[in-house]
Motif scaffolding. Sequence first.
Motif, PDB file in Angstrom:
ATOM      1  N   LEU A 159      15.384  -2.830  -4.211  1.00  0.00           N
ATOM      2  CA  LEU A 159      14.949  -2.905  -5.604  1.00  0.00           C
ATOM      3  C   LEU A 159      16.117  -2.644  -6.539  1.00  0.00           C
ATOM      4  O   LEU A 159      16.970  -1.787  -6.260  1.00  0.00           O
ATOM      5  N   ALA A 160      16.142  -3.348  -7.657  1.00  0.00           N
ATOM      6  CA  ALA A 160      17.169  -3.119  -8.681  1.00  0.00           C
ATOM      7  C   ALA A 160      16.718  -1.982  -9.593  1.00  0.00           C
ATOM      8  O   ALA A 160      16.564  -2.137 -10.805  1.00  0.00           O
ATOM      9  N   LYS A 161      16.466  -0.819  -8.981  1.00  0.00           N
ATOM     10  CA  LYS A 161      16.020   0.365  -9.717  1.00  0.00           C
ATOM     11  C   LYS A 161      16.733   1.575  -9.152  1.00  0.00           C
ATOM     12  O   LYS A 161      16.983   1.644  -7.939  1.00  0.00           O
ATOM     13  N   ILE A 162      17.038   2.536 -10.016  1.00  0.00           N
ATOM     14  CA  ILE A 162      17.562   3.792  -9.506  1.00  0.00           C
ATOM     15  C   ILE A 162      16.399   4.599  -8.928  1.00  0.00           C
ATOM     16  O   ILE A 162      15.223   4.357  -9.251  1.00  0.00           O
ATOM     17  N   LEU A 163      16.725   5.561  -8.083  1.00  0.00           N
ATOM     18  CA  LEU A 163      15.688   6.302  -7.365  1.00  0.00           C
ATOM     19  C   LEU A 163      14.764   7.067  -8.310  1.00  0.00           C
ATOM     20  O   LEU A 163      13.564   7.213  -8.036  1.00  0.00           O
ATOM     21  N   LYS A 164      15.290   7.534  -9.427  1.00  0.00           N
ATOM     22  CA  LYS A 164      14.469   8.295 -10.383  1.00  0.00           C
ATOM     23  C   LYS A 164      13.316   7.455 -10.907  1.00  0.00           C
ATOM     24  O   LYS A 164      12.202   7.959 -11.093  1.00  0.00           O
ATOM     25  N   GLN A 220       0.857  -1.177   0.000  1.00  0.00           N
ATOM     26  CA  GLN A 220       0.000   0.000   0.000  1.00  0.00           C
ATOM     27  C   GLN A 220       0.900   1.236   0.000  1.00  0.00           C
ATOM     28  O   GLN A 220       1.852   1.324   0.781  1.00  0.00           O
ATOM     29  N   ILE A 221       0.611   2.183  -0.883  1.00  0.00           N
ATOM     30  CA  ILE A 221       1.463   3.366  -1.031  1.00  0.00           C
ATOM     31  C   ILE A 221       1.611   4.109   0.299  1.00  0.00           C
ATOM     32  O   ILE A 221       2.689   4.600   0.636  1.00  0.00           O
ATOM     33  N   ALA A 222       0.534   4.145   1.083  1.00  0.00           N
ATOM     34  CA  ALA A 222       0.577   4.845   2.373  1.00  0.00           C
ATOM     35  C   ALA A 222       1.574   4.223   3.343  1.00  0.00           C
ATOM     36  O   ALA A 222       1.992   4.875   4.308  1.00  0.00           O
ATOM     37  N   ASP A 223       1.967   2.965   3.114  1.00  0.00           N
ATOM     38  CA  ASP A 223       2.911   2.288   4.010  1.00  0.00           C
ATOM     39  C   ASP A 223       4.371   2.579   3.671  1.00  0.00           C
ATOM     40  O   ASP A 223       5.272   2.181   4.407  1.00  0.00           O
ATOM     41  N   ILE A 224       4.612   3.245   2.552  1.00  0.00           N
ATOM     42  CA  ILE A 224       5.981   3.606   2.177  1.00  0.00           C
ATOM     43  C   ILE A 224       6.350   4.910   2.879  1.00  0.00           C
ATOM     44  O   ILE A 224       5.712   5.941   2.671  1.00  0.00           O
ATOM     45  N   ILE A 225       7.365   4.859   3.719  1.00  0.00           N
ATOM     46  CA  ILE A 225       7.803   6.059   4.436  1.00  0.00           C
ATOM     47  C   ILE A 225       8.801   6.856   3.609  1.00  0.00           C
ATOM     48  O   ILE A 225       8.674   8.063   3.449  1.00  0.00           O
ATOM     49  N   ARG A 226       9.786   6.140   3.058  1.00  0.00           N
ATOM     50  CA  ARG A 226      10.822   6.834   2.302  1.00  0.00           C
ATOM     51  C   ARG A 226      11.567   5.824   1.424  1.00  0.00           C
ATOM     52  O   ARG A 226      11.451   4.613   1.629  1.00  0.00           O
ATOM     53  N   CYS A 227      12.314   6.343   0.485  1.00  0.00           N
ATOM     54  CA  CYS A 227      13.164   5.521  -0.383  1.00  0.00           C
ATOM     55  C   CYS A 227      14.516   6.212  -0.475  1.00  0.00           C
ATOM     56  O   CYS A 227      14.581   7.444  -0.512  1.00  0.00           O
ATOM     57  N   ASN A 228      15.583   5.425  -0.500  1.00  0.00           N
ATOM     58  CA  ASN A 228      16.867   6.064  -0.742  1.00  0.00           C
ATOM     59  C   ASN A 228      17.742   5.220  -1.654  1.00  0.00           C
ATOM     60  O   ASN A 228      17.621   3.999  -1.706  1.00  0.00           O
ATOM     61  N   SER A 257      19.651  11.609  -3.118  1.00  0.00           N
ATOM     62  CA  SER A 257      19.622  10.218  -2.651  1.00  0.00           C
ATOM     63  C   SER A 257      18.356   9.840  -1.889  1.00  0.00           C
ATOM     64  O   SER A 257      18.235   8.703  -1.453  1.00  0.00           O
ATOM     65  N   HIS A 258      17.420  10.793  -1.717  1.00  0.00           N
ATOM     66  CA  HIS A 258      16.282  10.535  -0.830  1.00  0.00           C
ATOM     67  C   HIS A 258      14.948  10.986  -1.430  1.00  0.00           C
ATOM     68  O   HIS A 258      14.825  12.113  -1.919  1.00  0.00           O
ATOM     69  N   LEU A 259      13.976  10.095  -1.358  1.00  0.00           N
ATOM     70  CA  LEU A 259      12.588  10.359  -1.760  1.00  0.00           C
ATOM     71  C   LEU A 259      11.714  10.058  -0.555  1.00  0.00           C
ATOM     72  O   LEU A 259      11.811   8.978   0.026  1.00  0.00           O
TER      73      LEU A 259
END
Length: 258
Positions: free
Chosen positions: A188-193, A162-170, A210-212
């Motif tokens: 994840l094998a993905k860049i942050l962009k 659930q999107i609401a459960d994502i706090i942050r990504c780096n 480095s932070h979303l």
Amino acid sequence: MSNTNHMLKTIIIDDESRARSALKQEIQLNCPDIDIVGEADSIATAVPLIKQLSPDLIFLDIQLSDGLGFTILEQSDGQDFAIVFTTAYSEYAIKAFKTSAVDYLLKPIDSSELIQAIEKVKVALQTRHTGSPLPQPNAANLHTVQQKKIILHTSEGLHVIQIADIIRCNSYGNYSFVFLRDGSKILLAKILKEIEESLEGAGFERVHHSHLINLNHVKSFVNKEGGMVIMSDGSEVPVSMRKKSAFLDHLNALNGAS
């Protein structure tokens, strides 16, 4: 809350007959205001059908056998109908919203989410008839967007989050960590962009290269150097000087709309 008796002429477009049948059954069970007037299984069959039937509403699968459902919208320019996308791939959701879709439903379709989508369609069509634009997923209805789910692909398999459960990504080189409300994290094998693009319009802000972060999980902002955001899990995320002004503007806009 209108009690109009107008039946919504509806077309279902999906290249899987079982998916069309399942959606039709859910509509017949839960949505008495919906009149299914046609079905199509491809871009080639959908475009002339839309022109022929002039529907009020289209349930549109994003991935069709002969291309993406967005192509149908491009070829039906000028036609006046509401769109609800149906998809098993939530990364398409943001593009769906950018096409002025009223909502999107993740397969397998949940009956309560279907009912909510139909209510949004009714409001959108009423609003359109008064000359106002269709609702878009901005801060005013961000809560609804955050209740949606996203599929994250890892080396282990699929995670439905659930999107609401994502706090942050780096970012971590060519990989990214997704930190969740329950304290777990997913690599994840993905860049942050790429992650930023898939969550665009869902209340996330790139505050540093480095932070979303999820704006709904911001607890406080400490104004030192560029700045520091304290998140709901207690983590501290740096805010670059270049991103600070836009971040504070978006945070204030979100606060003003909630």
